[in-house]
Design a protein around this motif. Structure first.
Motif, PDB file in Angstrom:
ATOM      1  N   LYS A  33      -0.573  19.622  28.143  1.00  0.00           N
ATOM      2  CA  LYS A  33      -0.835  18.185  28.285  1.00  0.00           C
ATOM      3  C   LYS A  33      -0.511  17.675  29.676  1.00  0.00           C
ATOM      4  CE  LYS A  33       3.630  16.651  26.338  1.00  0.00           C
ATOM      5  NZ  LYS A  33       4.155  15.968  27.522  1.00  0.00           N
ATOM      6  N   ASP A  34       0.431  18.307  30.373  1.00  0.00           N
ATOM      7  CA  ASP A  34       0.806  17.881  31.722  1.00  0.00           C
ATOM      8  C   ASP A  34       0.378  18.870  32.791  1.00  0.00           C
ATOM      9  OD1 ASP A  34       2.151  15.530  30.813  1.00  0.00           O
ATOM     10  OD2 ASP A  34       3.859  16.774  30.219  1.00  0.00           O
ATOM     11  N   LEU A  53     -11.396  36.202  24.120  1.00  0.00           N
ATOM     12  CA  LEU A  53     -10.240  36.321  25.013  1.00  0.00           C
ATOM     13  C   LEU A  53      -9.055  37.032  24.362  1.00  0.00           C
ATOM     14  CD1 LEU A  53     -10.281  32.673  26.419  1.00  0.00           C
ATOM     15  CD2 LEU A  53     -11.173  34.723  27.539  1.00  0.00           C
ATOM     16  N   HIS A  54      -8.982  36.989  23.029  1.00  0.00           N
ATOM     17  CA  HIS A  54      -7.849  37.552  22.288  1.00  0.00           C
ATOM     18  C   HIS A  54      -6.511  37.049  22.848  1.00  0.00           C
ATOM     19  CE1 HIS A  54     -10.803  40.261  20.496  1.00  0.00           C
ATOM     20  NE2 HIS A  54     -11.197  40.573  21.714  1.00  0.00           N
ATOM     21  N   PRO A  55      -6.343  35.743  22.993  1.00  0.00           N
ATOM     22  CA  PRO A  55      -5.119  35.236  23.622  1.00  0.00           C
ATOM     23  C   PRO A  55      -3.903  35.346  22.720  1.00  0.00           C
ATOM     24  CG  PRO A  55      -6.435  33.401  22.811  1.00  0.00           C
ATOM     25  CD  PRO A  55      -7.249  34.655  22.581  1.00  0.00           C
ATOM     26  N   ALA A  56      -2.791  35.705  23.323  1.00  0.00           N
ATOM     27  CA  ALA A  56      -1.490  35.691  22.663  1.00  0.00           C
ATOM     28  C   ALA A  56      -0.524  34.986  23.604  1.00  0.00           C
ATOM     29  CB  ALA A  56      -1.020  37.114  22.362  1.00  0.00           C
ATOM     30  N   TRP A  57       0.486  34.351  23.044  1.00  0.00           N
ATOM     31  CA  TRP A  57       1.329  33.497  23.883  1.00  0.00           C
ATOM     32  C   TRP A  57       2.808  33.747  23.629  1.00  0.00           C
ATOM     33  CZ3 TRP A  57       4.573  29.489  21.962  1.00  0.00           C
ATOM     34  CH2 TRP A  57       4.503  29.293  20.578  1.00  0.00           C
ATOM     35  N   ALA A  58       3.597  33.379  24.634  1.00  0.00           N
ATOM     36  CA  ALA A  58       5.052  33.450  24.539  1.00  0.00           C
ATOM     37  C   ALA A  58       5.631  32.389  25.464  1.00  0.00           C
ATOM     38  CB  ALA A  58       5.558  34.832  24.930  1.00  0.00           C
ATOM     39  N   GLU A  59       6.829  31.938  25.141  1.00  0.00           N
ATOM     40  CA  GLU A  59       7.559  31.016  26.012  1.00  0.00           C
ATOM     41  C   GLU A  59       8.612  31.830  26.754  1.00  0.00           C
ATOM     42  OE1 GLU A  59       7.812  26.743  24.079  1.00  0.00           O
ATOM     43  OE2 GLU A  59       8.238  28.273  22.557  1.00  0.00           O
ATOM     44  N   ILE A  60       8.502  31.871  28.075  1.00  0.00           N
ATOM     45  CA  ILE A  60       9.361  32.704  28.906  1.00  0.00           C
ATOM     46  C   ILE A  60       9.839  31.888  30.097  1.00  0.00           C
ATOM     47  CG2 ILE A  60       9.496  34.807  30.300  1.00  0.00           C
ATOM     48  CD1 ILE A  60       7.112  35.858  28.588  1.00  0.00           C
ATOM     49  N   ALA A  61      11.152  31.825  30.275  1.00  0.00           N
ATOM     50  CA  ALA A  61      11.757  31.118  31.409  1.00  0.00           C
ATOM     51  C   ALA A  61      11.245  29.679  31.505  1.00  0.00           C
ATOM     52  CB  ALA A  61      11.482  31.868  32.715  1.00  0.00           C
ATOM     53  N   GLY A  62      11.074  29.032  30.354  1.00  0.00           N
ATOM     54  CA  GLY A  62      10.610  27.649  30.348  1.00  0.00           C
ATOM     55  C   GLY A  62       9.139  27.488  30.676  1.00  0.00           C
ATOM     56  N   CYS A  63       8.373  28.575  30.597  1.00  0.00           N
ATOM     57  CA  CYS A  63       6.945  28.547  30.909  1.00  0.00           C
ATOM     58  C   CYS A  63       6.138  29.061  29.718  1.00  0.00           C
ATOM     59  CB  CYS A  63       6.623  29.432  32.118  1.00  0.00           C
ATOM     60  SG  CYS A  63       7.411  28.944  33.665  1.00  0.00           S
ATOM     61  N   LEU A  64       4.900  28.597  29.636  1.00  0.00           N
ATOM     62  CA  LEU A  64       3.942  29.170  28.702  1.00  0.00           C
ATOM     63  C   LEU A  64       3.269  30.346  29.394  1.00  0.00           C
ATOM     64  CD1 LEU A  64       2.234  29.132  26.078  1.00  0.00           C
ATOM     65  CD2 LEU A  64       0.665  27.586  27.276  1.00  0.00           C
ATOM     66  N   ASP A  77      -2.762  34.746  32.130  1.00  0.00           N
ATOM     67  CA  ASP A  77      -2.935  33.478  32.828  1.00  0.00           C
ATOM     68  C   ASP A  77      -1.747  33.265  33.770  1.00  0.00           C
ATOM     69  OD1 ASP A  77      -5.116  33.109  31.210  1.00  0.00           O
ATOM     70  OD2 ASP A  77      -4.256  31.461  30.032  1.00  0.00           O
ATOM     71  N   TYR A  78      -1.962  32.460  34.791  1.00  0.00           N
ATOM     72  CA  TYR A  78      -0.841  32.059  35.630  1.00  0.00           C
ATOM     73  C   TYR A  78       0.114  31.228  34.764  1.00  0.00           C
ATOM     74  CZ  TYR A  78       1.524  30.719  39.934  1.00  0.00           C
ATOM     75  OH  TYR A  78       2.447  30.561  40.945  1.00  0.00           O
ATOM     76  N   PRO A  79       1.424  31.492  34.847  1.00  0.00           N
ATOM     77  CA  PRO A  79       2.352  30.771  33.958  1.00  0.00           C
ATOM     78  C   PRO A  79       2.258  29.250  34.118  1.00  0.00           C
ATOM     79  CG  PRO A  79       3.456  32.611  35.031  1.00  0.00           C
ATOM     80  CD  PRO A  79       2.118  32.480  35.690  1.00  0.00           C
ATOM     81  N   VAL A  80       2.339  28.551  32.990  1.00  0.00           N
ATOM     82  CA  VAL A  80       2.331  27.081  32.990  1.00  0.00           C
ATOM     83  C   VAL A  80       3.754  26.605  32.726  1.00  0.00           C
ATOM     84  CG1 VAL A  80       1.388  25.005  31.920  1.00  0.00           C
ATOM     85  CG2 VAL A  80      -0.024  27.081  32.102  1.00  0.00           C
ATOM     86  N   PRO A  81       4.407  26.002  33.713  1.00  0.00           N
ATOM     87  CA  PRO A  81       5.815  25.625  33.520  1.00  0.00           C
ATOM     88  C   PRO A  81       5.979  24.347  32.712  1.00  0.00           C
ATOM     89  CG  PRO A  81       5.083  24.987  35.710  1.00  0.00           C
ATOM     90  CD  PRO A  81       3.930  25.728  35.080  1.00  0.00           C
ATOM     91  N   GLY A  82       7.049  24.312  31.933  1.00  0.00           N
ATOM     92  CA  GLY A  82       7.489  23.070  31.321  1.00  0.00           C
ATOM     93  C   GLY A  82       8.344  22.310  32.315  1.00  0.00           C
ATOM     94  N   PRO A  83       9.050  21.275  31.874  1.00  0.00           N
ATOM     95  CA  PRO A  83       9.841  20.439  32.799  1.00  0.00           C
ATOM     96  C   PRO A  83      10.853  21.220  33.626  1.00  0.00           C
ATOM     97  CG  PRO A  83       9.656  19.390  30.647  1.00  0.00           C
ATOM     98  CD  PRO A  83       9.085  20.765  30.498  1.00  0.00           C
TER      99      PRO A  83
END
Length: 470
Positions: A23-24, A44-55, A68-74
């Motif tokens: 969203k941001d 694409l067969h996407p799978a996801w994880a939250e790592i070091a505050g990033c998607l 994908d390039y990591p998407v950071p949270g706050p």
């Protein structure tokens, strides 16, 4: 938890968790959206994880995994997420391919990887427009769109855009029937697949993650779209209209942008999938830019510089490639369980099958053929007395070094001599920037050997860590 175990397939049940990041996200590419992951998940067969505050999203294509390039949270740490991706790929014996990288992140990866193949294919690029351009179509370049809208309004003056909700289900179903009747690509399998995906995705209209809207001629739905706000970009995932309503596409594009564009800066109408008609249409709307999506395929130094394992000579030893004549001595070295309890790797378990005469030799040969490792035979007067292995090439100028010497030759300094020679070959001939190593804390012999030729740079509960820099 092992990083590999953290990844789980993207599903609509994960929508809220992924949207916390998307969203941001201001990457401005359609791949960094929930809609694209859901709509194209069978591709694409996407799978996801939250790592070091990033998607972190792992995709799969014909070449294997890509990320994908990591998407950071706050409080996300992109460097830490990239390191985790690299460690994950090292463990799996695969290169850390980072794909769909936004242009403003490309420089970071170029400086991160000394050797890398970069792709930027025209077909991948998204058509990104200024929101105001699609809302108002001002200027000479949009005279064609304005003329089409004028003709459309002359015939259907009361057509209007409204949000689509569950209450419009019957109108949507009728729209799809009408659309298929007029569909100009009924013999195009790819287009039919995309249409089926669009129908499925539109059933998510009403979810808070998406904006769905349609143009109505009275009670009849004549155009529809599904969009998603990601940062300052409104990404249009689906956009369909009835061709029998002349001028409906520019009229709908404008009306949808006015109704739902809000204060977005950009509207992304995604790529053209190399479809000539789509490309022509999307270019006619005057994109502000065709947003690049870079694919980074890092390479290690073995891939760039080495075609065969060289001979390295020291005062007493020769380091060279293993040969078939070495198999008996090499097997005895590898199978000495008492000696190898400090090796840090279970050679037998690593085979994944029964031990045969050529098993360990074949692993070493295959690892070099795949440019994953260099196994040097350490020779004294031509006889194999140990091995030095450069492995875990991190694609960032570093590699790990391990060395083991047959117990019959221990205590003569051969380990230090072989280890130093392999390290210096890596640094000055293979062009590494860093060679690193570790030893179990209980292994005093290895500690003394590493201390003699490398610099200690840390420890944890299990290991002491060392490195040697150029």
């Amino acid at each position: 938890m092992c990083l590999m175990q953290q990844f789980k397939p993207v599903t609509k049940q994960d929508g809220a968790k992924l949207r916390r990041y998307y969203k941001d996200c201001n990457y401005g590419l359609c791949e960094y959206s929930l809609g694209t992951k859901l709509m194209w998940k069978k591709v694409l067969h996407p799978a996801w994880a939250e790592i070091a505050g990033c998607l972190v999203v792992r995709n799969r294509d014909a070449g294997g995994w890509n990320f994908d390039y990591p998407v950071p949270g706050p409080e996300g740490d992109v460097d830490a997420a990239l390191r985790a991706i690299e460690a994950y790929c090292l463990e799996a014996g695969q290169l850390p391919v980072i794909s769909m990288v936004p242009e403003d992140k490309a420089g970071k990866l170029l400086s991160r990887y000394p050797y890398v193949r970069v792709s930027d294919i025209r077909t991948w690029r998204d058509y990104v427009y200024y929101r105001e351009d699609l809302q108002y179509f001002t200027g000479r370049r949009y005279s064609g769109q304005r003329n089409h809208i004028k003709k459309f309004r002359a015939q259907w003056p009361d057509a209007e855009v409204r949000p689509l909700t569950a209450e419009n289900a019957s109108a949507v179903e009728r729209f799809w029937r009408d659309y298929e009747t007029e569909f100009p690509k009924g013999d195009n399998a790819k287009a039919l697949d995309e249409l089926a995906l669009a129908k499925k995705m539109l059933k998510l209209a009403g979810k808070p993650w998406f904006t769905a809207g349609g143009m109505f001629d009275g009670d009849k739905l004549i155009a529809l779209a599904l969009a998603e706000r990601c940062g300052d970009t409104l990404i249009i995932h689906i956009e369909k209209a009835l061709y029998s309503y002349t001028g409906v596409y520019p009229a709908f594009v404008q009306a949808f942008a006015l109704a739902f564009g809000g204060n977005c800066q950009w509207i992304d109408r995604e790529d053209d999938a190399a479809d000539k008609g789509l490309r022509t249409s999307k270019l006619q709307y005057g994109p502000a830019r065709l947003a690049s999506k870079f694919r980074f395929e890092p390479m290690n130094e073995l891939m760039r510089h080495i075609t065969s394992i060289p001979k390295v000579e020291t005062a007493r030893l020769t380091l060279s490639a293993l040969t078939e004549k070495d198999i008996p001595a090499y097997n005895a070295l590898v199978l000495d369980q008492e000696r190898n309890r400090w090796w840090g790797y279970d050679d037998v378990a690593g085979l994944g099958g029964p031990v045969e005469e050529r098993s360990f030799y074949n692993v070493a040969k295959r690892d070099f053929e795949n440019r994953l490792a260099v196994n040097f035979a350490v020779r004294l007067e031509g006889k194999l007395i140990g091995e030095a292995v450069l492995y875990n090439f991190d694609c960032r100028g570093g590699a790990e070094l391990g060395c083991r010497i047959d117990k019959a030759y221990a205590g003569n300094g051969y380990g230090v001599e072989a280890f130093t020679a392999a390290a210096e070959w890596g640094l000055y001939k293979l062009h590494l920037g860093r060679v690193f190593a570790k030893c179990f804390k209980e292994n005093q012999a290895s500690y003394k050997m590493l201390s003699a030729c490398m610099r200690k740079n840390g420890e944890d509960e299990t290991f002491f860590y060392f490195e040697k820099l150029v």
